[in-house]
Design a protein around this motif. Structure first.
Motif, PDB file in Angstrom:
ATOM      1  N   GLY A 172      15.077   2.366   6.693  1.00  0.00           N
ATOM      2  CA  GLY A 172      14.062   1.655   7.579  1.00  0.00           C
ATOM      3  C   GLY A 172      12.460   1.961   7.846  1.00  0.00           C
ATOM      4  O   GLY A 172      12.106   1.939   6.607  1.00  0.00           O
ATOM      5  N   ARG A 173      11.831   1.937   8.882  1.00  0.00           N
ATOM      6  CA  ARG A 173      10.635   2.169   8.952  1.00  0.00           C
ATOM      7  C   ARG A 173      10.017   3.356   8.349  1.00  0.00           C
ATOM      8  O   ARG A 173       8.875   3.593   7.850  1.00  0.00           O
ATOM      9  N   GLU A 174      10.870   4.525   8.296  1.00  0.00           N
ATOM     10  CA  GLU A 174      10.538   5.925   7.816  1.00  0.00           C
ATOM     11  C   GLU A 174      10.177   5.717   6.353  1.00  0.00           C
ATOM     12  O   GLU A 174       9.213   6.376   5.982  1.00  0.00           O
ATOM     13  N   ALA A 175      11.344   5.027   5.777  1.00  0.00           N
ATOM     14  CA  ALA A 175      11.312   4.708   4.256  1.00  0.00           C
ATOM     15  C   ALA A 175       9.906   4.010   3.930  1.00  0.00           C
ATOM     16  O   ALA A 175       9.275   4.317   2.855  1.00  0.00           O
ATOM     17  N   ALA A 176       9.953   3.062   4.809  1.00  0.00           N
ATOM     18  CA  ALA A 176       8.628   2.055   4.304  1.00  0.00           C
ATOM     19  C   ALA A 176       7.448   2.874   4.636  1.00  0.00           C
ATOM     20  O   ALA A 176       6.454   2.588   3.537  1.00  0.00           O
ATOM     21  N   GLU A 177       7.062   3.513   5.230  1.00  0.00           N
ATOM     22  CA  GLU A 177       6.053   4.466   5.812  1.00  0.00           C
ATOM     23  C   GLU A 177       5.764   5.239   4.816  1.00  0.00           C
ATOM     24  O   GLU A 177       4.558   5.501   4.184  1.00  0.00           O
ATOM     25  N   ILE A 178       6.676   6.116   4.115  1.00  0.00           N
ATOM     26  CA  ILE A 178       6.634   7.117   3.183  1.00  0.00           C
ATOM     27  C   ILE A 178       6.159   6.501   1.711  1.00  0.00           C
ATOM     28  O   ILE A 178       5.381   6.831   1.083  1.00  0.00           O
ATOM     29  N   LEU A 179       6.762   5.290   1.645  1.00  0.00           N
ATOM     30  CA  LEU A 179       6.663   4.623   0.453  1.00  0.00           C
ATOM     31  C   LEU A 179       5.228   4.187   0.322  1.00  0.00           C
ATOM     32  O   LEU A 179       4.288   4.108  -0.931  1.00  0.00           O
ATOM     33  N   ILE A 180       4.760   3.341   1.436  1.00  0.00           N
ATOM     34  CA  ILE A 180       3.219   2.888   1.502  1.00  0.00           C
ATOM     35  C   ILE A 180       2.259   3.889   1.235  1.00  0.00           C
ATOM     36  O   ILE A 180       1.279   3.838   0.587  1.00  0.00           O
ATOM     37  N   GLU A 181       2.385   5.067   2.054  1.00  0.00           N
ATOM     38  CA  GLU A 181       1.556   6.280   1.802  1.00  0.00           C
ATOM     39  C   GLU A 181       1.508   6.663   0.468  1.00  0.00           C
ATOM     40  O   GLU A 181       0.274   6.874  -0.137  1.00  0.00           O
ATOM     41  N   LYS A 182       2.681   6.910  -0.178  1.00  0.00           N
ATOM     42  CA  LYS A 182       2.729   7.542  -1.599  1.00  0.00           C
ATOM     43  C   LYS A 182       2.066   6.394  -2.640  1.00  0.00           C
ATOM     44  O   LYS A 182       1.366   6.932  -3.568  1.00  0.00           O
ATOM     45  N   GLN A 183       2.190   5.206  -2.420  1.00  0.00           N
ATOM     46  CA  GLN A 183       1.753   4.151  -3.239  1.00  0.00           C
ATOM     47  C   GLN A 183       0.265   4.196  -3.086  1.00  0.00           C
ATOM     48  O   GLN A 183      -0.343   4.346  -4.232  1.00  0.00           O
ATOM     49  N   ILE A 184      -0.429   4.049  -2.107  1.00  0.00           N
ATOM     50  CA  ILE A 184      -1.857   4.160  -1.808  1.00  0.00           C
ATOM     51  C   ILE A 184      -2.582   5.386  -2.383  1.00  0.00           C
ATOM     52  O   ILE A 184      -3.380   5.300  -3.061  1.00  0.00           O
ATOM     53  N   SER A 185      -1.742   6.304  -1.855  1.00  0.00           N
ATOM     54  CA  SER A 185      -2.466   7.637  -2.428  1.00  0.00           C
ATOM     55  C   SER A 185      -2.376   7.915  -4.079  1.00  0.00           C
ATOM     56  O   SER A 185      -3.230   8.393  -4.937  1.00  0.00           O
ATOM     57  N   GLY A 186      -1.421   7.535  -4.524  1.00  0.00           N
ATOM     58  CA  GLY A 186      -1.023   7.423  -6.150  1.00  0.00           C
ATOM     59  C   GLY A 186      -1.939   6.228  -6.795  1.00  0.00           C
ATOM     60  O   GLY A 186      -2.826   6.796  -7.836  1.00  0.00           O
ATOM     61  N   ILE A 187      -2.184   5.273  -6.282  1.00  0.00           N
ATOM     62  CA  ILE A 187      -3.217   4.208  -6.805  1.00  0.00           C
ATOM     63  C   ILE A 187      -4.571   4.737  -6.910  1.00  0.00           C
ATOM     64  O   ILE A 187      -5.307   4.469  -7.709  1.00  0.00           O
ATOM     65  N   GLN A 188      -4.772   5.096  -5.587  1.00  0.00           N
ATOM     66  CA  GLN A 188      -6.256   5.544  -5.565  1.00  0.00           C
ATOM     67  C   GLN A 188      -6.560   6.630  -6.431  1.00  0.00           C
ATOM     68  O   GLN A 188      -7.602   6.800  -7.182  1.00  0.00           O
ATOM     69  N   LYS A 189      -5.564   7.732  -6.688  1.00  0.00           N
ATOM     70  CA  LYS A 189      -5.626   8.726  -7.869  1.00  0.00           C
ATOM     71  C   LYS A 189      -5.949   8.089  -9.148  1.00  0.00           C
ATOM     72  O   LYS A 189      -6.825   8.573  -9.724  1.00  0.00           O
ATOM     73  N   ALA A 190      -5.142   7.318  -9.431  1.00  0.00           N
ATOM     74  CA  ALA A 190      -5.295   6.704 -10.846  1.00  0.00           C
ATOM     75  C   ALA A 190      -6.864   5.938 -11.071  1.00  0.00           C
ATOM     76  O   ALA A 190      -7.224   6.047 -12.045  1.00  0.00           O
ATOM     77  N   VAL A 191      -6.960   5.314 -10.017  1.00  0.00           N
ATOM     78  CA  VAL A 191      -8.308   4.456  -9.944  1.00  0.00           C
ATOM     79  C   VAL A 191      -9.614   5.574 -10.274  1.00  0.00           C
ATOM     80  O   VAL A 191     -10.260   5.482 -11.184  1.00  0.00           O
ATOM     81  N   ASP A 192      -9.504   6.713  -9.154  1.00  0.00           N
ATOM     82  CA  ASP A 192     -10.550   7.488  -9.444  1.00  0.00           C
ATOM     83  C   ASP A 192     -10.670   8.142 -10.991  1.00  0.00           C
ATOM     84  O   ASP A 192     -11.581   8.661 -11.186  1.00  0.00           O
ATOM     85  N   ALA A 193      -9.407   8.267 -11.349  1.00  0.00           N
ATOM     86  CA  ALA A 193      -9.509   9.116 -12.867  1.00  0.00           C
ATOM     87  C   ALA A 193      -9.631   8.143 -13.910  1.00  0.00           C
ATOM     88  O   ALA A 193      -9.863   8.525 -14.893  1.00  0.00           O
ATOM     89  N   GLY A 194     -10.163   6.705 -13.763  1.00  0.00           N
ATOM     90  CA  GLY A 194     -10.499   5.829 -14.469  1.00  0.00           C
ATOM     91  C   GLY A 194      -9.494   5.071 -15.258  1.00  0.00           C
ATOM     92  O   GLY A 194      -9.752   4.295 -16.299  1.00  0.00           O
TER      93      GLY A 194
END
Length: 331
Positions: A172-194
């Motif tokens: 449900g919503r808990e799964a969705a919130e965790i997934l979105i949070e992890k996706q955004i943090s991971g994407i930003q980490k990758a972009v910042d690393a070049g």
């Protein structure tokens, strides 16, 4: 406004992008990619996903003829590159999620040691991206695709049935919130690393179609390089949903274009595809298909593998070299 033009990438990274068929419309006609299907386990269940192992008759994500061990993946890479030197990219895109499979990192290690100049690429749902990012850097994985279909939990929970994170199921919503949070943090980490980051977004009419433009604007702010809006393949739990028309997708791509570069030449490739995007050699050889069909019937049965602990396929034994595609099938 075009954030992707300001991405702080090295000149070497820009050169590699120019030779990556998924990142460059021009490169797709000259340079090829090789997908190594070494990652069967998945840690999320999307309602549109139908992963099929031992399948030689379909061309779409989540499908492969065999699941290779890292050792066999290296041998297969040797064989393909020897006959097709125009392949410059080796990627892992399933049939499950690469970051949920240790075989992914062992495969990258073997490939990087033998072929230091190849571009290594991975395609993930992003749930474990932040957790495993240091491992991707360790093997100098340079291009990254993250499938992200919503930044709104109310929308995401209509698309993803459940996730498995740290061996715990979430719904449900808990799964969705965790997934979105992890996706955004991971994407930003990758972009910042070049890294060159591509976002795959499945366009699902009636669910996320009115939300994708907002996502593109956010990707602009994050520094994402390119976005790929993919049409829904109506299957699995979404078998009765209407896929978007070409016109609908094109309209949305054009609306997103001012914010993030758009990939318009995607072929929605198999997990074991190789060759040019428009000429998947894994599908062109009847001989190869017959060999793989025979081998898979003897060695494996199609099975969904869920990462909910130590769950493994009953047919997960490593494939012997003789079960790999024969050299003459590549001609």
């Amino acid at each position: 406004m075009e954030k992707y033009e300001k991405n702080d990438m090295s000149q070497e990274m820009k050169r590699k992008i120019s030779e990556h068929p998924c990142y460059s419309g021009e490169a797709q006609h000259k340079f090829g990619r090789l997908h190594l299907a070494v990652a069967p386990k998945c840690n999320i269940e999307c309602n549109y996903c139908d992963r099929k192992f031992d399948c030689v008759n379909e061309s779409r994500p989540g499908v492969t003829s065999v699941v290779l061990s890292p050792k066999d993946a290296l041998a297969w890479t040797d064989q393909v590159l020897a006959q097709h030197p125009f392949i410059h990219v080796v990627g892992i895109a399933g049939p499950g999620d690469p970051l949920a499979n240790e075989e992914t990192f062992e495969t990258f290690r073997l490939i990087r040691e033998k072929y230091p100049d190849l571009t290594l690429c991975v395609s993930t749902n992003g749930l474990m991206l932040e957790d495993r990012f240091s491992d991707l850097l360790k093997y100098n994985v340079e291009t990254l695709t993250v499938t992200m279909n919503s930044m709104d939990p109310d929308i995401q929970m209509q698309i993803v049935d459940h996730i498995v994170y740290n061996k715990k199921h979430y719904h449900g919503r808990e799964a969705a919130e965790i997934l979105i949070e992890k996706q955004i943090s991971g994407i930003q980490k990758a972009v910042d690393a070049g890294l060159a980051v591509k976002i795959n977004t499945v366009l699902i009419p009636g669910i996320n179609d009115n939300h994708i433009l907002d996502m593109a604007q956010k990707f602009h702010d994050m520094g994402v390089y390119i976005m790929n809006i993919m049409p829904l393949i109506n299957q699995a739990k979404f078998k009765d949903r209407r896929p978007p028309t070409d016109a609908e997708r094109n309209t949305l791509q054009n609306a997103c274009l001012p914010y993030v570069k758009q990939m318009k030449h995607c072929r929605q490739c198999r997990s074991d595809a190789y060759g040019l995007l428009g000429q998947d050699l894994s599908l062109l050889s009847k001989t190869r298909g017959d060999e793989l069909r025979s081998a898979s019937k003897a060695k494996r049965t199609p099975q969904l593998i869920d990462l909910s602990g130590d769950v493994k396929s009953s047919g997960s034994a490593e494939l012997k070299h003789e079960n790999m595609p024969a050299k003459n099938a590549l001609k």
